[in-house]
Design an enzyme around this catalytic site. Structure first.
Site, PDB file in Angstrom:
ATOM      1  N   HIS A  25      -1.203  -1.284  -4.195  1.00 55.46           N
ATOM      2  CA  HIS A  25      -2.475  -0.963  -3.536  1.00 55.46           C
ATOM      3  C   HIS A  25      -2.537   0.540  -3.281  1.00 55.46           C
ATOM      4  CE1 HIS A  25      -5.989  -2.117  -1.072  1.00 55.46           C
ATOM      5  NE2 HIS A  25      -5.578  -1.253  -0.181  1.00 55.46           N
ATOM      6  N   SER A  35       0.844  -1.195   0.000  1.00 53.68           N
ATOM      7  CA  SER A  35       0.000   0.000   0.000  1.00 53.68           C
ATOM      8  C   SER A  35       0.879   1.244   0.000  1.00 53.68           C
ATOM      9  CB  SER A  35      -0.894   0.038   1.251  1.00 53.68           C
ATOM     10  OG  SER A  35      -1.408   1.347   1.416  1.00 53.68           O
ATOM     11  N   HIS A  45      -8.372   1.067  -3.797  1.00 55.95           N
ATOM     12  CA  HIS A  45      -9.300   0.788  -2.681  1.00 55.95           C
ATOM     13  C   HIS A  45     -10.017   2.092  -2.345  1.00 55.95           C
ATOM     14  CE1 HIS A  45      -9.559  -0.484   1.865  1.00 55.95           C
ATOM     15  NE2 HIS A  45     -10.744  -0.381   1.293  1.00 55.95           N
ATOM     16  N   MET A  76      -9.063   7.915   0.244  1.00 53.51           N
ATOM     17  CA  MET A  76      -9.918   8.244   1.399  1.00 53.51           C
ATOM     18  C   MET A  76     -10.441   9.672   1.255  1.00 53.51           C
ATOM     19  SD  MET A  76      -7.588   6.652   4.465  1.00 53.51           S
ATOM     20  CE  MET A  76      -6.697   5.103   4.216  1.00 53.51           C
ATOM     21  N   ASP A  87      -6.493  -6.791   4.204  1.00 53.69           N
ATOM     22  CA  ASP A  87      -5.978  -5.432   4.170  1.00 53.69           C
ATOM     23  C   ASP A  87      -5.950  -4.819   5.561  1.00 53.69           C
ATOM     24  OD1 ASP A  87      -7.010  -2.380   2.402  1.00 53.69           O
ATOM     25  OD2 ASP A  87      -5.150  -2.962   3.383  1.00 53.69           O
ATOM     26  N   MET A 129     -11.365  -6.395   5.418  1.00 52.05           N
ATOM     27  CA  MET A 129     -10.581  -5.427   6.193  1.00 52.05           C
ATOM     28  C   MET A 129     -10.193  -6.046   7.528  1.00 52.05           C
ATOM     29  SD  MET A 129     -10.116  -2.741   4.420  1.00 52.05           S
ATOM     30  CE  MET A 129      -9.376  -1.763   5.733  1.00 52.05           C
ATOM     31  N   ASP A 151      -4.703   3.515  -1.623  1.00 54.63           N
ATOM     32  CA  ASP A 151      -5.765   3.775  -0.642  1.00 54.63           C
ATOM     33  C   ASP A 151      -6.336   5.178  -0.803  1.00 54.63           C
ATOM     34  OD1 ASP A 151      -3.945   1.781   1.598  1.00 54.63           O
ATOM     35  OD2 ASP A 151      -6.021   1.408   0.972  1.00 54.63           O
ATOM     36  N   MET A 199     -12.163   4.137  -0.224  1.00 57.25           N
ATOM     37  CA  MET A 199     -12.786   4.329   1.073  1.00 57.25           C
ATOM     38  C   MET A 199     -13.460   5.701   1.044  1.00 57.25           C
ATOM     39  SD  MET A 199      -9.660   2.742   3.280  1.00 57.25           S
ATOM     40  CE  MET A 199      -8.536   3.008   1.896  1.00 57.25           C
TER      41      MET A 199
END
Ligand code: DX5
Ligand code: ZN
Length: 218
Positions: free
Chosen positions: A31, A6, A64, A35, A173, A135, A33, A66
């Site tokens: 990966h 990540s 990913h 957010m 993850d 998760m 992330d 979020m």
């Protein structure tokens, strides 16, 4: 087993070098992330950073999301170069349609479930998935401790996927390290995300990737 470092734990002042380091260490995916400060308390990166990562590597970008209302951004992220787009079950009132949209855009479709979210909430879309993300921390930050109950949840997810002969990836993850990766893989995970265990490795990120792969024993 695939390893997906990540980049949340990378140095954004030298992102391409930090991506090259994990590629050199044998990473399978990158990966990313994303957010939004609403679905999770942290704000990180968006399509521009996916574009930057795309310029730095040919490895699959495992994005990913979020974020609230991910449907609004699917085209932006696939257009930026995402190969896998994972949305959160908790953020998708029309999850089946969202997964279909991701596939229509040409990316692989993933769904993530938070630690408190039952696997039963995604049972009816297992046929529409290319990836199921369990998760193992509460989303929002890297460097958290692995929630031990996640291993049993991974094993139950493995049974659900095998029961329908799905070839979807089962991804874990959060809090994965060289110390717990063997039990994670033993429970049936096929993709292991690791941020801090890789980027905070004392011998550098490439060694971090190698340490996880050797500890996994596969
Ligand atoms: C947390 C993210 C994870 C996290 C993993 O919300 O989804 O991908 O960055 O980082 P570590 O491996 O340090 O827990
Ligand atoms: Zn993640």
């Amino acid at each position: 087993m695939k390893i997906a470092p990540s980049i949340l734990s990378a140095d954004f002042g030298r992102l391409s070098e930090d991506i090259e380091a994990v590629v050199e260490g044998g990473a399978d995916w990158i990966h990313v992330d994303v957010m939004d400060g609403h679905f999770v308390p942290n704000i990180t990166i968006g399509p521009l950073t996916v574009e930057a990562a795309r310029r730095s590597t040919d490895l699959p970008l495992d994005v990913h999301l979020m974020i609230e209302n991910p449907d609004r951004y699917l085209e932006d992220f696939v257009g930026a170069g995402a190969d896998v787009v994972t949305v959160h079950q908790e953020a998708c009132p029309h999850l089946h349609r969202t997964l279909q949209k991701i596939r229509e855009l040409g990316a692989k479709a993933g769904v993530a479930v938070n630690p408190a979210t039952s696997l039963e909430t995604v049972r009816d879309v297992l046929h529409d998935l290319d990836l199921l993300l369990v998760m193992s921390v509460n989303p929002g930050f890297g460097g958290q401790s692995y929630i031990e109950a996640s291993t049993d949840k991974l094993a139950r997810a493995r049974v659900m996927l095998d029961a329908i002969e799905s070839d979807a990836e089962l991804e874990v993850d959060g809090g994965a390290t060289a110390s717990n990766v063997a039990s994670i893989v033993g429970a049936g995970a096929t993709v292991v995300v690791a941020g801090s265990a890789v980027y905070r490795h004392p011998d550098g990120a490439a060694s971090g990737v190698r340490a996880i792969r050797s500890a996994a024993g596969v």
